[in-house]
Design a protein around this motif. Structure first.
Motif, PDB file in Angstrom:
ATOM      1  N   GLY A 292       3.709  21.404 -15.477  1.00 60.99           N
ATOM      2  CA  GLY A 292       3.103  22.108 -14.347  1.00 60.99           C
ATOM      3  C   GLY A 292       2.070  21.243 -13.664  1.00 60.99           C
ATOM      4  N   GLY A 293       0.964  21.843 -13.277  1.00 54.92           N
ATOM      5  CA  GLY A 293      -0.093  21.084 -12.630  1.00 54.92           C
ATOM      6  C   GLY A 293      -1.043  20.425 -13.600  1.00 54.92           C
ATOM      7  N   ALA A 294      -0.749  20.525 -14.915  1.00 54.06           N
ATOM      8  CA  ALA A 294      -1.685  20.022 -15.920  1.00 54.06           C
ATOM      9  C   ALA A 294      -1.502  18.548 -16.226  1.00 54.06           C
ATOM     10  N   GLY A 295      -0.387  17.970 -15.814  1.00 50.99           N
ATOM     11  CA  GLY A 295      -0.129  16.583 -16.166  1.00 50.99           C
ATOM     12  C   GLY A 295       0.286  15.766 -14.960  1.00 50.99           C
ATOM     13  N   ASN A 296       0.463  14.485 -15.196  1.00 54.05           N
ATOM     14  CA  ASN A 296       0.910  13.570 -14.161  1.00 54.05           C
ATOM     15  C   ASN A 296       2.271  13.012 -14.534  1.00 54.05           C
ATOM     16  N   LEU A 297       3.049  12.678 -13.519  1.00 57.72           N
ATOM     17  CA  LEU A 297       4.259  11.895 -13.710  1.00 57.72           C
ATOM     18  C   LEU A 297       3.896  10.454 -13.387  1.00 57.72           C
ATOM     19  N   VAL A 298       3.787   9.620 -14.424  1.00 59.39           N
ATOM     20  CA  VAL A 298       3.365   8.235 -14.235  1.00 59.39           C
ATOM     21  C   VAL A 298       4.580   7.336 -14.414  1.00 59.39           C
ATOM     22  N   LEU A 299       5.135   6.893 -13.294  1.00 59.47           N
ATOM     23  CA  LEU A 299       6.263   5.975 -13.325  1.00 59.47           C
ATOM     24  C   LEU A 299       5.744   4.547 -13.416  1.00 59.47           C
ATOM     25  N   HIS A 300       6.390   3.757 -14.276  1.00 54.93           N
ATOM     26  CA  HIS A 300       5.953   2.366 -14.504  1.00 54.93           C
ATOM     27  C   HIS A 300       7.170   1.464 -14.258  1.00 54.93           C
ATOM     28  N   PRO A 301       7.545   1.279 -12.992  1.00 54.33           N
ATOM     29  CA  PRO A 301       8.851   0.682 -12.707  1.00 54.33           C
ATOM     30  C   PRO A 301       8.986  -0.790 -13.060  1.00 54.33           C
ATOM     31  N   LEU A 302       7.882  -1.530 -13.177  1.00 59.79           N
ATOM     32  CA  LEU A 302       7.954  -2.959 -13.476  1.00 59.79           C
ATOM     33  C   LEU A 302       7.291  -3.275 -14.813  1.00 59.79           C
TER      34      LEU A 302
END
Length: 328
Positions: A292-302
């Protein structure tokens, strides 16, 4: 909907000038694409003298990203405050704030690697006092008015775009960091999920009669890679994730608390641990909805020297198959 982050530290343990140039340019193109697709922020960071080409100049990279984008914010998390000249840093941030219309976010930490201080000729034992001076100088400088600095009167111009000043947070995992943030009335950005430190920060705000807020990572904030076939990615590029995890582990002592903390020695152990996760688009949607709004989606593409082509596949899947479904 969780906050979406595209993280870039430009690490490449086997980098050459040519491959690093291509990696930097790919990161810039990824930031532009992420901006067009609604990702919230690009996150970058600072480390010096590493053997894997970790980005040492986050504000130069931030300037390139801000100049290439229209909407997305850039978060420098974190700048190692005591390694910087306070007046010059005040000027650099003010210029980037003007250039971007207020899209730069700076998290000021003190770092945890004595060798970085030694390389820059800065006394490790004075880091707390130097951080106090830095933060106080930034706040005074951004008023645009003359102020006292190291026994002389100075003035920093131009004044930044954002009033009363560009967004500045104090990072760290210690009571000293929380106390410093509260004393100056600045937001606090713990480096890990540390509820007891949030409580301490709140108490100090009341003690000092200041106002602030805390942006604390969720208890579960993995670094993500999106793939149609996670088994393929772990088999081909698990070493990239393990390289970064091992680098962090080599820097951290028991006193250092970080959201990125791994004890894995093998790719299989790392995969089981969950600090780094490769998820399908469906799994990413389910994870985001559960957070929900409690977390982040942290993409680490490199991550860890990941080839840009694989990084692009991950970013495309996030933006084309995940984010539209989260907005429905």
């Amino acid at each position: 909907m969780p906050v979406t982050v595209a993280r870039f530290n430009l690490v490449d343990p086997n980098g050459t000038p040519e491959s690093l140039s291509a990696r930097y340019r790919a990161a810039l193109e990824m930031a532009r694409y992420a901006d067009d697709r609604g990702v919230d922020t690009v996150q970058t960071e600072e480390h010096h003298g590493t053997g894997n080409n970790w980005l040492p100049s986050p504000f130069a990279f931030a300037g390139a990203v801000l100049g290439a984008t229209r909407r997305i914010s850039v978060t420098v998390s974190a700048v190692i405050g005591p390694l910087h000249d306070p007046l010059r840093l005040a000027e650099d941030i003010a210029v980037l704030d003007l250039l971007s219309g207020g899209r730069l976010v700076t998290v000021a930490g003190i770092g945890y690697r004595p060798e970085e201080y030694e390389q820059h000729g800065v006394d490790w034992g004075r880091r707390g006092r130097l951080q106090d001076e830095l933060l106080e100088t930034l706040l005074a400088a951004w008023t645009g008015e003359p102020f006292a600095f190291r026994g002389r009167t100075v003035r920093v111009t131009p004044a930044p775009f954002t009033r009363p000043h560009p967004l500045l947070l104090v990072g760290g995992s210690s009571r000293a960091a929380a106390r410093r943030a509260a004393r100056l009335g600045l937001p606090f950005f713990p480096s890990a999920h540390l509820p007891e430190l949030l409580a301490y920060y709140t108490e100090r705000l009341a003690e000092y009669g200041t106002e602030g807020f805390c942006l604390m990572p969720a208890a579960d904030t993995p670094l993500l890679h999106v793939a149609e076939d996670p088994d393929r990615v772990w088999a081909e590029y698990g070493g990239c994730f393990l390289h970064e995890a091992g680098t962090y582990a080599s820097w951290q002592s028991k006193e250092i608390r970080s959201a990125v903390r791994s004890h894995a020695r093998t790719v299989d152990e790392l995969r089981a641990e969950g600090v780094y996760r490769v998820l399908t688009p469906d799994e990413t949607v389910a994870y985001a909805r559960a957070a929900g709004g409690a977390g982040n989606l942290v993409l680490h593409p490199l991550c860890g020297g990941m080839p840009p082509d694989e990084g692009w596949r991950s970013l495309h899947l996030l933006c084309e198959q995940v984010l539209p479904r989260l907005k429905d």
